[in-house]
Design an enzyme around this catalytic site. Structure first.
Site, PDB file in Angstrom:
ATOM      1  CG  ASP A 169      27.203  50.067  46.693  1.00 28.52           C
ATOM      2  OD1 ASP A 169      28.470  49.888  47.133  1.00 28.52           O
ATOM      3  OD2 ASP A 169      26.727  50.855  46.166  1.00 28.52           O
ATOM      4  CB  ILE A 170      31.158  47.215  49.204  1.00 31.96           C
ATOM      5  CG1 ILE A 170      32.126  46.917  50.765  1.00 31.96           C
ATOM      6  CG2 ILE A 170      31.898  48.005  48.317  1.00 31.96           C
ATOM      7  CD1 ILE A 170      33.199  45.733  50.580  1.00 31.96           C
ATOM      8  CG  ASN A 219      44.333  49.245  39.593  1.00 31.03           C
ATOM      9  OD1 ASN A 219      45.185  49.967  39.738  1.00 31.03           O
ATOM     10  ND2 ASN A 219      42.900  49.877  38.907  1.00 31.03           N
ATOM     11  N   GLY A 221      34.472  48.867  38.850  1.00 30.60           N
ATOM     12  CA  GLY A 221      33.905  47.848  39.764  1.00 30.60           C
ATOM     13  C   GLY A 221      33.906  48.493  41.197  1.00 30.60           C
ATOM     14  CB  VAL A 222      34.931  46.970  44.315  1.00 30.69           C
ATOM     15  CG1 VAL A 222      35.190  47.673  45.979  1.00 30.69           C
ATOM     16  CG2 VAL A 222      33.748  45.641  44.507  1.00 30.69           C
ATOM     17  CG  ASP A 223      39.760  50.643  42.625  1.00 28.09           C
ATOM     18  OD1 ASP A 223      39.829  51.584  43.698  1.00 28.09           O
ATOM     19  OD2 ASP A 223      40.709  50.516  41.983  1.00 28.09           O
ATOM     20  CB  SER A 262      40.230  38.001  42.023  1.00 28.33           C
ATOM     21  OG  SER A 262      41.220  38.600  42.410  1.00 28.33           O
ATOM     22  CE1 TYR A 264      42.424  43.052  37.456  1.00 20.81           C
ATOM     23  CE2 TYR A 264      42.868  42.688  39.907  1.00 20.81           C
ATOM     24  CZ  TYR A 264      43.112  43.566  38.780  1.00 20.81           C
ATOM     25  OH  TYR A 264      43.809  44.747  38.712  1.00 20.81           O
TER      26      TYR A 264
HETATM   27  P1  ADP Z   1      38.427  42.553  40.648  1.00 18.71           P
HETATM   28  O1  ADP Z   1      39.277  43.426  39.797  1.00 18.71           O
HETATM   29  O2  ADP Z   1      39.042  42.111  41.653  1.00 18.71           O
HETATM   30  O3  ADP Z   1      37.848  41.415  39.953  1.00 18.71           O
HETATM   31  P2  ADP Z   1      35.864  43.966  40.624  1.00 18.71           P
HETATM   32  O4  ADP Z   1      35.403  45.326  41.347  1.00 18.71           O
HETATM   33  O5  ADP Z   1      35.757  44.088  39.108  1.00 18.71           O
HETATM   34  O6  ADP Z   1      37.286  43.662  41.176  1.00 18.71           O
HETATM   35  O7  ADP Z   1      34.839  43.138  41.079  1.00 18.71           O
HETATM   36  C1  ADP Z   1      34.798  42.214  42.413  1.00 18.71           C
HETATM   37  C2  ADP Z   1      33.364  41.954  42.560  1.00 18.71           C
HETATM   38  O8  ADP Z   1      32.797  42.833  43.143  1.00 18.71           O
HETATM   39  C3  ADP Z   1      32.501  41.381  41.436  1.00 18.71           C
HETATM   40  O9  ADP Z   1      31.608  40.290  42.062  1.00 18.71           O
HETATM   41  C4  ADP Z   1      31.600  42.725  41.257  1.00 18.71           C
HETATM   42  O10 ADP Z   1      30.219  42.308  40.881  1.00 18.71           O
HETATM   43  C5  ADP Z   1      31.463  43.004  42.822  1.00 18.71           C
HETATM   44  N1  ADP Z   1      31.011  44.565  42.750  1.00 18.71           N
HETATM   45  C6  ADP Z   1      31.121  45.608  41.988  1.00 18.71           C
HETATM   46  N2  ADP Z   1      30.538  46.814  42.380  1.00 18.71           N
HETATM   47  C7  ADP Z   1      30.188  46.352  43.832  1.00 18.71           C
HETATM   48  C8  ADP Z   1      30.028  47.288  44.683  1.00 18.71           C
HETATM   49  N3  ADP Z   1      29.861  48.598  44.747  1.00 18.71           N
HETATM   50  N4  ADP Z   1      29.819  46.573  46.138  1.00 18.71           N
HETATM   51  C9  ADP Z   1      30.059  45.417  46.206  1.00 18.71           C
HETATM   52  N5  ADP Z   1      30.404  44.652  45.197  1.00 18.71           N
HETATM   53  C10 ADP Z   1      30.506  45.228  43.984  1.00 18.71           C
END
Ligand code: ADP
Length: 175
Positions: A10-11, A24, A32-34, A122, A126
Site C-alpha cells: 500500500d503506497i 485526477n 483508488g490511490v487518490d 493509470s 484509467y
Molecule cells: P488511475 O486513475 O491512474 O488508473 P487508480 O488509483 O485507479 O489510478 O489505480 C492505479 C493503480 O494503483 C491500480 O493498479 C490500483 O490497483 C493501485 N492501487 C489502488 N490503491 C492502492 C494503494 N493504496 N497503494 C498502491 N496501489 C494502489
C-alpha cells in the site's frame, strides 16, 4: 539513474521522502490511490490542493503534469500529484504517461526528495494495461536525469508486481 525497487503493498504506508499520487485533474480526491492518500493523509493535503486550484490550477492539473503538497499524516514529507492519461484504444497516449513519471521526478528534484514511491499510474480506473504501463514507467525512470536515488514502485496486486518485475529481469526482484 535512480535505483529501482519493487514492493507489493500500500503506497500510503511507505516511509519515503515523497509518494506519487495517481490524482485526477480536479485535485479534489477520487478513488483508488487518490482516495487512500487523502483518507490516510488527512485533511491537510486536500486543503493544499484547494489552494493550488485557487492559485494555479483553476482549470485543473493538466494530464501529464505534477505538483507537490504536504503529505499530512502519511509517513512521507511530500505528496506529488500527477494526472495519468485515460487509456485509449484509438489514440497513443504513451507520451502523457511517460510525462507523469518525468514530471513527478522533476518535482521531486525541486523539493529535494531522494526516495520516491510511485503507484502503477493509470492502471486502475484509467484502464491502462499493466504490462504496457510497467514498460513505460520503468523505461521513463531509467531514461530520466534526476537526483532521486531510489524509485520504489509500490504495486497493489500480484499481477501488477509481476508486470513490473518483468521489466527488471536483471535485478531478480524479490520481496
Ligand atoms: P488511475 O486513475 O491512474 O488508473 P487508480 O488509483 O485507479 O489510478 O489505480 C492505479 C493503480 O494503483 C491500480 O493498479 C490500483 O490497483 C493501485 N492501487 C489502488 N490503491 C492502492 C494503494 N493504496 N497503494 C498502491 N496501489 C494502489
Amino acid at each position: 539513474m535512480p535505483r529501482i525497487t519493487l514492493v507489493r503493498g500500500d503506497i500510503t504506508q511507505q516511509s519515503v521522502d515523497a509518494v506519487v499520487n495517481a490524482a485526477n485533474s480536479s485535485l479534489l480526491g477520487g478513488g483508488g490511490v487518490d482516495g487512500a492518500i487523502h483518507r490516510r493523509g488527512g485533511p491537510e493535503i486536500l486543503e493544499e490542493c484547494r489552494a493550488l486550484r485557487a492559485s494555479r490550477y483553476g482549470r485543473g492539473l493538466p494530464t501529464g503534469q505534477a505538483v507537490a503538497t504536504t503529505a499530512g499524516r502519511l509517513p512521507a514529507r511530500w505528496v506529488i500529484h500527477t494526472v495519468g492519461p485515460v487509456h485509449s484504444a484509438g489514440e497513443d497516449r504513451s507520451e502523457l504517461l511517460a510525462s507523469c513519471h518525468r514530471e513527478a521526478l522533476r518535482v521531486a528534484d525541486e523539493v529535494g526528495a531522494r526516495t520516491v514511491a510511485f503507484p502503477a499510474i493509470s492502471t486502475g480506473v484509467y484502464r491502462w494495461p499493466v504490462e504496457d504501463a510497467a514498460r513505460i514507467a520503468v523505461g521513463t525512470v531509467q531514461d530520466t536525469q534526476t537526483g532521486v536515488e531510489e524509485v520504489r514502485f509500490v504495486l497493489f496486486d500480484e499481477a501488477a508486481y509481476a508486470a513490473f518485475a518483468a521489466q527488471l529481469p536483471e535485478q531478480g526482484q524479490g520481496e
